[in-house]
Every structure is written in structure tokens, then in C-alpha cells.
Scaffold this active site. Structure first.
Site, PDB file in Angstrom:
ATOM      1  N   LYS A 260     -42.506  63.218   2.600  1.00 24.76           N
ATOM      2  CA  LYS A 260     -42.385  64.114   1.458  1.00 24.76           C
ATOM      3  C   LYS A 260     -41.589  63.428   0.346  1.00 24.76           C
ATOM      4  O   LYS A 260     -42.173  62.870  -0.565  1.00 24.76           O
ATOM      5  CB  LYS A 260     -41.785  65.438   1.900  1.00 24.76           C
TER       6      LYS A 260
ATOM      7  N   TRP B  70     -41.724  76.016  11.273  1.00 27.81           N
ATOM      8  CA  TRP B  70     -41.131  74.780  11.778  1.00 27.81           C
ATOM      9  C   TRP B  70     -39.939  75.048  12.663  1.00 27.81           C
ATOM     10  O   TRP B  70     -39.749  74.391  13.690  1.00 27.81           O
ATOM     11  CB  TRP B  70     -40.823  73.806  10.631  1.00 27.81           C
TER      12      TRP B  70
ATOM     13  N   ASP C 166     -33.061  70.265  10.157  1.00 27.38           N
ATOM     14  CA  ASP C 166     -34.369  69.644   9.911  1.00 27.38           C
ATOM     15  C   ASP C 166     -34.605  69.675   8.402  1.00 27.38           C
ATOM     16  O   ASP C 166     -35.048  70.672   7.852  1.00 27.38           O
ATOM     17  CB  ASP C 166     -35.460  70.418  10.650  1.00 27.38           C
TER      18      ASP C 166
HETATM   19  N1  PMP Z   1     -40.325  70.189  10.009  1.00 30.56           N
HETATM   20  C1  PMP Z   1     -40.655  70.509   8.747  1.00 30.56           C
HETATM   21  C2  PMP Z   1     -39.713  71.318   7.922  1.00 30.56           C
HETATM   22  C3  PMP Z   1     -41.888  70.065   8.232  1.00 30.56           C
HETATM   23  O1  PMP Z   1     -42.241  70.361   6.974  1.00 30.56           O
HETATM   24  C4  PMP Z   1     -42.750  69.291   9.041  1.00 30.56           C
HETATM   25  C5  PMP Z   1     -44.077  68.752   8.543  1.00 30.56           C
HETATM   26  N2  PMP Z   1     -44.615  69.329   7.466  1.00 30.56           N
HETATM   27  C6  PMP Z   1     -42.364  69.014  10.349  1.00 30.56           C
HETATM   28  C7  PMP Z   1     -41.136  69.471  10.801  1.00 30.56           C
HETATM   29  C8  PMP Z   1     -43.231  68.189  11.267  1.00 30.56           C
HETATM   30  O2  PMP Z   1     -43.190  66.893  10.803  1.00 30.56           O
HETATM   31  P1  PMP Z   1     -44.028  65.672  11.410  1.00 30.56           P
HETATM   32  O3  PMP Z   1     -45.434  65.905  11.030  1.00 30.56           O
HETATM   33  O4  PMP Z   1     -43.378  64.493  10.743  1.00 30.56           O
HETATM   34  O5  PMP Z   1     -43.809  65.691  12.880  1.00 30.56           O
END
Ligand code: PMP
Length: 358
Positions: free
Chosen positions: A194, A99, A170
Site C-alpha cells: 500500500k 482484517w 496491524d
Molecule cells: N491486514 C490489513 C489491514 C490489510 O489491509 C490486508 C490486505 N489488504 C491484510 C491484513 C492482509 O495482507 P496480505 O495480503 O499482505 O497478507
């Protein structure tokens, strides 16, 4: 069923039951919350109460704004540089997993100058940088990091000290799992699916002084300053997700708040890691000091058994235990709505599976 999904993830049963009860008559309106105007009094009151609940839970200081945005955390990979990095600005990112790497890629795609201040790819993302090793450019527009990497299951046991440079986090897979000190951060964002509520909503908590720095070409829908000025309602928001998030905040409050969540989450993670570490079949690759409380990836020492593990687990009502498609293996996510009883059932199943196949 015990649902260990990484997201969209389990919601508290009490929240689902309440949403079901209110589905066809919300707040005495004779209709569901999904069918009323987001500009009407009933919904704007709900929006205000929801924000007030979040502020109380996280003890958000008065000089922070809370935004209820769309586009998920991925939208924030773009919104953060578009709002906080003026043309020519330098930014710093820590790379501790899939991520954070995606956040870096998106910032660079937007032409922003990114220095990767720490890169843990050499350990295959099983470590975080040591606190002492971190050095930041004091002239940077911000430092971005991912406190909990949902796929790798690696988590910072400390908050990096970025000095006077705003720290951007994030927190998609960790926000509301424990108390945090919001004042340490310039900006926090988290996709909702989550610990917060249904997918479709993304929370942003931003220190007021960081507003007004956006690039001229920022799309209106990603512009923090405009959203703050319009109560996050520049356009039609995901009203149902917003409502369910409010129910989740009430549920956390009633369950003793974030300190109580933290104690439960710690106990759940300890139980599962303990079972993995004392077994001969299961293995977690992450360095012990930075193992995630929320996402526990593990592998089986005997190849070829994973399929059996997943199908036998599903037959016992233990679902969504496959690892992320990019890394494979297995993973159990232990967000707030996953009860201790779920982890006890999982650990019991793992011991029994090892006895038969180990
Ligand atoms: N950052 C993290 C730490 C994540 O776990 C996720 C999704 N699992 C995301 C970003 C991306 O999130 P989204 O699908 O809401 O764009």
C-alpha cells in the site's frame, strides 16, 4: 491513469521511473538489483540504508528492531501469536472489521486463548470502541488491533491505552501515511503493497524486549529472534521489493517526510468525504469520527448504477474503484502515491455522474 486500488496500490511515478532507469544497470553493476546476491556487499548495503531511512522517517527508537519479512500481513496473523504468546498465555484482540477478524481466527487456529475485548460487528463495522470503554487484562501477553480497516474504511482516531501490556498493531493500510509514536507500540506490522512498495515484503517493527518469547514450535522463517539475529536474511528475501521500498522511503523523505504526507492525505480525504456528504447520490456508512483517511468506501443511493459508475469512471482514467469483493459497493483508496489531482478528478467525475444520473 489515476489508480485508487486498495493494494497492490499505486506507486509514486518518480519511483517507477527511477526503477526503470536502473533496471538493467543498478549501482554500476551492469545488471539489475534482482540479479545480484542478497549476501553480497552491494545488496547488504542497500538493505542497511533502507532500514536507516525507515528509522529516520518514523523516528524509530533505538530499542526497536526492524524486520523485513515475507508472507504478507497474513503471515503476521500467525507470527504474532507464535512469537509473543507462550503456551498458556492469554491474549486480547479488538475486532473492528474483516482484517481483525482474520487475525483472531488465525490466533485461535493456533490454539491461543483469545479474548475479544471489543467487537464492533453489531454496527456492521462502521464504528470503533470508545477509548473509555476499553478494559484489558493486565496479565495478557499482548493486545492486538487494526488501526485502519482497509475494507470497512474505519480507523481509530486514538491509540488504545494498553497499560503495561504490549500493544500490537496491524498497520498494513496506514503505516507511513502520517507520523506515529512508535514507542506506544510493542510491535507494528504492515504488508508492503500500500504505502511501502511492491507486494512480497512485510515490515515488522518490534521492541527488543519482546524477542526471545517465541513458542518452541515457531517455524524458523516466522521467528522474530532468528530474523533479527540474521539481518532479516534467514533465506533469500524478496530483493526487488526491498529495493523499491527503499526508493519509496527516499521519495517520502524528498516530499517532506511523514508530516507532509499527513497534511496531503488529510486534504485528500476531506475533499472526498466532503463531496460524498454534500451529494444526494453517494453515501459513506462509517461514523464520522472514525472515517479512514486511506480507504473510503461508498455506495450509490440508486441501486443498479454501480456498474455504470465503474465503467464511466474507467473511461475517464479513474480505475480500481470497486469495493472489496466481500462487501461490494465502491471504494477509493488514497495512499501516499495518489496525488491530490487524482481526488480532484474523482470528485469532478462524481459530481458530473450525479448530475446525469442522480
Ligand atoms: N491486514 C490489513 C489491514 C490489510 O489491509 C490486508 C490486505 N489488504 C491484510 C491484513 C492482509 O495482507 P496480505 O495480503 O499482505 O497478507
Amino acid at each position: 491513469m489515476f489508480n485508487f486500488s486498495a493494494g497492490p496500490a499505486a506507486l509514486p511515478l518518480e519511483v517507477l521511473e527511477r526503477a526503470r532507469a536502473e533496471l538493467i544497470d543498478w549501482n554500476g553493476s551492469g545488471m539489475s538489483v534482482m540479479e545480484v546476491s542478497h549476501r553480497g556487499k552491494a545488496f547488504t548495503e542497500l538493505a542497511e540504508q533502507t532500514e536507516a531511512r525507515l528509522r529516520a522517517l518514523l523516528a524509530i527508537p533505538g530499542d526497536y528492531r526492524v524486520l523485513f519479512m515475507q508472507g504478507g500481513a497474513t503471515g503476521q496473523f500467525a507470527a504474532v501469536p507464535l512469537n509473543l504468546a507462550a503456551p498458556g498465555a492469554r491474549t486480547e484482540y479488538l475486532n473492528t472489521g474483516v482484517w481483525s477478524a482474520k487475525a483472531i481466527e488465525e490466533a485461535r487456529r493456533l490454539g491461543v486463548s483469545v479474548r475479544v475485548a471489543a467487537d464492533e460487528s453489531a454496527s456492521r463495522y462502521t464504528t470503533v470502541p470508545s477509548r473509555e470503554a476499553l478494559r484489558f487484562d493486565p496479565g495478557a501477553a499482548y493486545v492486538h488491533y487494526t488501526p485502519n480497516e482497509t475494507i470497512g474504511g474505519v480507523e481509530f482516531p486514538y491509540v488504545p491505552d494498553s497499560g503495561t501490556v504490549p500493544l500490537v498493531a496491524d498497520m498494513s493500510s496506514t503505516l507511513l501515511s502520517r507520523p506515529i509514536e512508535v514507542g506506544r507500540f510493542g510491535l507494528i506490522y504492515a504488508g508492503a503493497q500500500k504505502n511501502i512498495g511492491p507486494a512480497g515484503l512485510c515490515l515488522v517493527i518490534v521492541r527488543e524486549e519482546l524477542l526471545g518469547r517465541a513458542r518452541a514450535d515457531v517455524p524458523a522463517i516466522l521467528d522474530y529472534t532468528r530474523l533479527a539475529a540474521h539481518g532479516s536474511m534467514l533465506n533469500t528475501p524478496p530483493t526487488f521489493a526491498w529495493y523499491v521500498a527503499g526508493l519509496v522511503f527516499e521519495w517520502i523523505e524528498a516530499g517532506g517526510g511523514l508530516a507532509a504526507m499527513a497534511a496531503r492525505n488529510r486534504a485528500k480525504a476531506d475533499l472526498l468525504y466532503g463531496a460524498i456528504d454534500t451529494s444526494g447520490l453517494y453515501r459513506n456508512p462509517v461514523e464520522r469520527t472514525c472515517r479512514s483517511w486511506m480507504n473510503v468506501p461508498f455506495t450509490l443511493e440508486r441501486p443498479g448504477l454501480e456498474k455504470h459508475f465503474l465503467s464511466e469512471a474507467a473511461a475517464e482514467g479513474l480505475t480500481h474503484l470497486e469495493g472489496h469483493r466481500s462487501v461490494g459497493g465502491l471504494r477509493a483508496s488514497l495512499y501516499n502515491a495518489v496525488p491530490l489531482a487524482a481526488v480532484e478528478a474523482l470528485v469532478g467525475f462524481m459530481r458530473e455522474f450525479e448530475r446525469r444520473h442522480g
